[in-house]
Design an enzyme around this catalytic site. Structure first.
Site, PDB file in Angstrom:
ATOM      1  N   ARG A   1       0.822  -1.223   0.000  1.00 28.71           N
ATOM      2  CA  ARG A   1       0.000   0.000   0.000  1.00 28.71           C
ATOM      3  C   ARG A   1       0.843   1.256   0.000  1.00 28.71           C
ATOM      4  O   ARG A   1       0.401   2.308  -0.423  1.00 28.71           O
ATOM      5  CB  ARG A   1      -0.923  -0.020   1.218  1.00 28.71           C
ATOM      6  CG  ARG A   1      -2.217  -0.771   0.931  1.00 28.71           C
ATOM      7  CD  ARG A   1      -3.097  -0.765   2.122  1.00 28.71           C
ATOM      8  NE  ARG A   1      -2.339  -1.179   3.305  1.00 28.71           N
ATOM      9  CZ  ARG A   1      -2.830  -1.274   4.522  1.00 28.71           C
ATOM     10  NH1 ARG A   1      -4.064  -0.975   4.733  1.00 28.71           N
ATOM     11  NH2 ARG A   1      -2.093  -1.675   5.524  1.00 28.71           N
TER      12      ARG A   1
ATOM     13  N   HIS B   1       7.961 -22.942   7.170  1.00 29.44           N
ATOM     14  CA  HIS B   1       9.373 -22.838   6.776  1.00 29.44           C
ATOM     15  C   HIS B   1      10.240 -23.917   7.423  1.00 29.44           C
ATOM     16  O   HIS B   1      11.331 -24.193   6.958  1.00 29.44           O
ATOM     17  CB  HIS B   1       9.918 -21.418   7.017  1.00 29.44           C
ATOM     18  CG  HIS B   1      10.260 -21.108   8.437  1.00 29.44           C
ATOM     19  ND1 HIS B   1       9.325 -20.774   9.371  1.00 29.44           N
ATOM     20  CD2 HIS B   1      11.452 -21.068   9.082  1.00 29.44           C
ATOM     21  CE1 HIS B   1       9.925 -20.542  10.525  1.00 29.44           C
ATOM     22  NE2 HIS B   1      11.217 -20.715  10.381  1.00 29.44           N
TER      23      HIS B   1
ATOM     24  N   LYS C   1      13.880 -26.494   6.074  1.00 34.75           N
ATOM     25  CA  LYS C   1      15.202 -26.542   6.724  1.00 34.75           C
ATOM     26  C   LYS C   1      15.928 -27.798   6.279  1.00 34.75           C
ATOM     27  O   LYS C   1      15.339 -28.882   6.201  1.00 34.75           O
ATOM     28  CB  LYS C   1      15.051 -26.528   8.251  1.00 34.75           C
ATOM     29  CG  LYS C   1      14.607 -25.160   8.775  1.00 34.75           C
ATOM     30  CD  LYS C   1      14.624 -25.118  10.279  1.00 34.75           C
ATOM     31  CE  LYS C   1      13.974 -23.858  10.795  1.00 34.75           C
ATOM     32  NZ  LYS C   1      14.875 -22.743  11.009  1.00 34.75           N
TER      33      LYS C   1
ATOM     34  N   GLU D   1      13.974 -20.984  21.867  1.00 37.19           N
ATOM     35  CA  GLU D   1      14.454 -19.709  21.331  1.00 37.19           C
ATOM     36  C   GLU D   1      14.926 -18.831  22.479  1.00 37.19           C
ATOM     37  O   GLU D   1      14.397 -18.906  23.589  1.00 37.19           O
ATOM     38  CB  GLU D   1      13.316 -18.994  20.595  1.00 37.19           C
ATOM     39  CG  GLU D   1      12.846 -19.740  19.361  1.00 37.19           C
ATOM     40  CD  GLU D   1      11.805 -18.935  18.614  1.00 37.19           C
ATOM     41  OE1 GLU D   1      12.195 -18.208  17.706  1.00 37.19           O
ATOM     42  OE2 GLU D   1      10.610 -19.026  18.960  1.00 37.19           O
TER      43      GLU D   1
ATOM     44  N   ASP E   1       1.382 -20.658  17.542  1.00 37.26           N
ATOM     45  CA  ASP E   1       2.485 -20.115  16.744  1.00 37.26           C
ATOM     46  C   ASP E   1       3.491 -21.195  16.343  1.00 37.26           C
ATOM     47  O   ASP E   1       4.056 -21.137  15.257  1.00 37.26           O
ATOM     48  CB  ASP E   1       3.189 -19.015  17.566  1.00 37.26           C
ATOM     49  CG  ASP E   1       4.302 -18.331  16.789  1.00 37.26           C
ATOM     50  OD1 ASP E   1       4.051 -17.943  15.633  1.00 37.26           O
ATOM     51  OD2 ASP E   1       5.416 -18.186  17.321  1.00 37.26           O
TER      52      ASP E   1
ATOM     53  N   HIS F   1       5.001 -26.009  13.193  1.00 37.19           N
ATOM     54  CA  HIS F   1       6.380 -26.485  13.104  1.00 37.19           C
ATOM     55  C   HIS F   1       6.611 -27.801  13.867  1.00 37.19           C
ATOM     56  O   HIS F   1       7.141 -28.755  13.319  1.00 37.19           O
ATOM     57  CB  HIS F   1       7.358 -25.430  13.637  1.00 37.19           C
ATOM     58  CG  HIS F   1       7.224 -24.080  12.982  1.00 37.19           C
ATOM     59  ND1 HIS F   1       6.869 -23.923  11.669  1.00 37.19           N
ATOM     60  CD2 HIS F   1       7.415 -22.818  13.462  1.00 37.19           C
ATOM     61  CE1 HIS F   1       6.855 -22.627  11.371  1.00 37.19           C
ATOM     62  NE2 HIS F   1       7.158 -21.943  12.443  1.00 37.19           N
TER      63      HIS F   1
ATOM     64  N   LYS G   1       9.964 -19.250  24.236  1.00 39.66           N
ATOM     65  CA  LYS G   1      10.798 -18.075  23.977  1.00 39.66           C
ATOM     66  C   LYS G   1      11.518 -17.698  25.265  1.00 39.66           C
ATOM     67  O   LYS G   1      11.088 -18.068  26.359  1.00 39.66           O
ATOM     68  CB  LYS G   1       9.920 -16.905  23.547  1.00 39.66           C
ATOM     69  CG  LYS G   1       9.063 -17.271  22.331  1.00 39.66           C
ATOM     70  CD  LYS G   1       9.187 -16.257  21.246  1.00 39.66           C
ATOM     71  CE  LYS G   1       8.308 -16.569  20.080  1.00 39.66           C
ATOM     72  NZ  LYS G   1       8.994 -16.952  18.872  1.00 39.66           N
TER      73      LYS G   1
END
Ligand code: BG6
Length: 482
Positions: free
Chosen positions: A50, A177, A181, A215, A234, A239, A330
């Site tokens: 945009r 994704h 890997k 993480e 998430d 995953h 996390k």
């Protein structure tokens, strides 16, 4: 070095081209494929967004992204300039017919055509119906969809229906994704290109499986999304679930998209609903130098989890009796992702009690330092009787294949080229996603039923103690996050 097979010329229309993912992953990945010679000079990448930007202004932002996210050894001036010549930009207001016409006029019927939606799912519908309404989709078109793919089963089904109203399933590329890997694909090679493990790959020999995606980073900067999502949606729904599928699936007859995805789907459908006592939710506290989760997302009352650990079972002939332990979080001790297959202890020790024999562990390391590590028991060298020690048979891909880790292809590079080639093997099919959401919804319903709230944990730790207990009470231990 690995072999590069150039792809055919293509037009890639990237929606959300000024967004964070485009800068961090998509453009750097495209550049790297160009730099190694996989992308033909006739390829065109059309950024759409945009923001009112001129083509040169946009190319500058792409150039900046390459500078920030591609290692210096891969950034030579002529490659960067050559790549930028393929890039252009259209500022697109979805409500303006002229903008869509302009997009249509820039696409060439003789090329592969890919639409990449790196935008929030709320606007998928409008983009897709405009693509259809303005006759921009042709039979050879592909559509790439980023996560989050839905928030629950219902919304995922709605998204699938929107996609199906314009595209055939063979044209849809839903990205996870993790499937791109290198090590994740190696898990399939390890299992299905070697005879060694297959006879042992079942509940008779495998004591348990651990999948950890830890993480170090927190959620700052993504608070709004994360507050709604949490670690279960998430990370686990996609995953970790995909990793579990690759460990547990039966060998497909061929390495072809539907053959592989059929087998993964069977695993998800065989997953038993998790019991309340087998799930731990956590949320990180503030540390000496880091904010708490609640501060990061700007909501002091948040009961969203930044950590999940759970024990689950795949109820089928191969796996009945072998628990799968999954954990992700996390602000943990460090960034470390691995799949560990722990084999059972030998049934009898011929060496007497002195040497308690331990089961072998096969660990597939996703990151950092991708590789495979197998723990074996051998005799300690030297005189003085039979003393046994555990040693690693350690294979780091970077060392073994003599390539710097910056030369190992990253997930987005692989996946985007697969889109152009039309290979869906490493993408999720609609029914797979729906099955994964059905299982995830059950967990969320259990949390609601028991009014489960996350347990606070220290940043830099391995999560709440309850997660350790999940294994201790089964006489097992998590592997170190290190
Ligand atoms: C994303 C999640 O899909 O994966 C992020 O939304 C997470 O929250 C990321 O940080 C982890 O990916 P990687 O490749 O860094 O392990």
């Amino acid at each position: 070095m690995y072999k590069i097979i150039p792809v055919r010329p293509f037009d890639l229309a990237l929606f959300g081209a000024t967004g964070d993912l485009a800068k961090r992953q998509i453009f750097p990945a495209l550049y790297r494929r160009f730099q190694v010679g996989q992308m033909p000079p006739g390829a065109r990448i059309l950024g759409l967004g945009r923001s009112q930007l001129g083509s040169d202004e946009f190319r500058n932002t792409v150039c900046q992204a390459i500078r920030e996210h591609v290692s210096e050894s891969m950034r030579d001036r002529s490659s960067v300039d050559g790549f930028l010549k393929l890039v252009d930009y259209i500022s697109l207001d979805a409500t303006k017919t002229d903008d869509w016409r302009l997009l249509a006029s820039r696409l060439d019927d003789t090329r592969i055509r890919a639409f990449y939606l790196s935008v929030r799912p709320g606007i998928f519908g409008s983009i897709i119906s405009n693509l259809k309404g303005h006759q921009i989709v042709n039979d050879g078109s592909r559509i790439v969809v980023e996560k989050p793919f839905g928030h629950d089963l219902k919304s995922a089904m709605q998204l699938n229906a929107v996609l199906a109203s314009v595209f055939d399933e063979t044209q849809v590329f839903r990205i996870d994704h993790y499937l791109g890997k290198e090590t994740v694909q190696n898990l399939m090679a390890l299992r299905f290109a070697n005879v060694l493990f297959e006879p042992l790959w079942n509940s008779q020999y495998v004591d348990h499986v651990q999948i950890t995606v830890a993480e170090k980073i927190g959620v700052s900067g993504r608070g709004e999304y994360y507050q709604r999502a949490g670690a279960l949606r998430d990370m686990v729904q996609n995953h970790l679930m995909q990793l579990l599928c690759l460990v547990a699936m039966e060998p497909p007859a061929k390495f072809l998209p539907d053959a592989v995805r059929d087998e993964k789907l069977k695993v998800i459908r065989a997953l038993e609903a998790v019991e309340h006592g087998n799930i731990v939710r956590g949320q990180y506290k503030a540390g000496p130098e880091t904010a708490s989760f609640a501060e990061d997302i700007g909501d002091a009352t948040s009961e969203t989890e930044s950590f999940v650990a759970l024990k689950c079972h795949v109820r089928n002939w191969r796996w009945a009796g072998t628990p799968f332990y999954l954990r992700t979080g996390k602000r943990l001790r460090c960034r470390m992702s691995e799949i560990a297959v722990a084999f059972k202890d030998p049934p009898h020790s011929i060496f007497g009690d002195r040497s308690k024999l331990k089961g072998n562990v096969l660990a597939v390391r996703l990151q950092p330092d991708e590789g495979i590590d197998m723990r074996l028991t051998i005799k300690e060298p030297g005189p003085g009787g039979m003393r046994l020690i555990d040693v690693p048979l350690d294979m780091s891909f970077a060392r073994t294949l003599a390539v710097g880790s910056e030369h190992l292809i990253n997930a987005y590079e692989r996946l985007i080229m697969d889109v152009i080639r039309g290979d869906q093997t490493l993408f999720m099919r609609g029914d797979e996603i729906e099955a994964a959401w059905a299982w995830t919804d059950d967990v969320i319903n259990i949390w609601a039923e028991y009014d489960s709230r996350p347990i606070r944990y220290f940043p830099g730790s391995s999560g709440p103690d309850d997660a350790l207990m999940l294994l201790h009470r089964d006489n097992r231990r998590w592997r170190e996050i290190s």
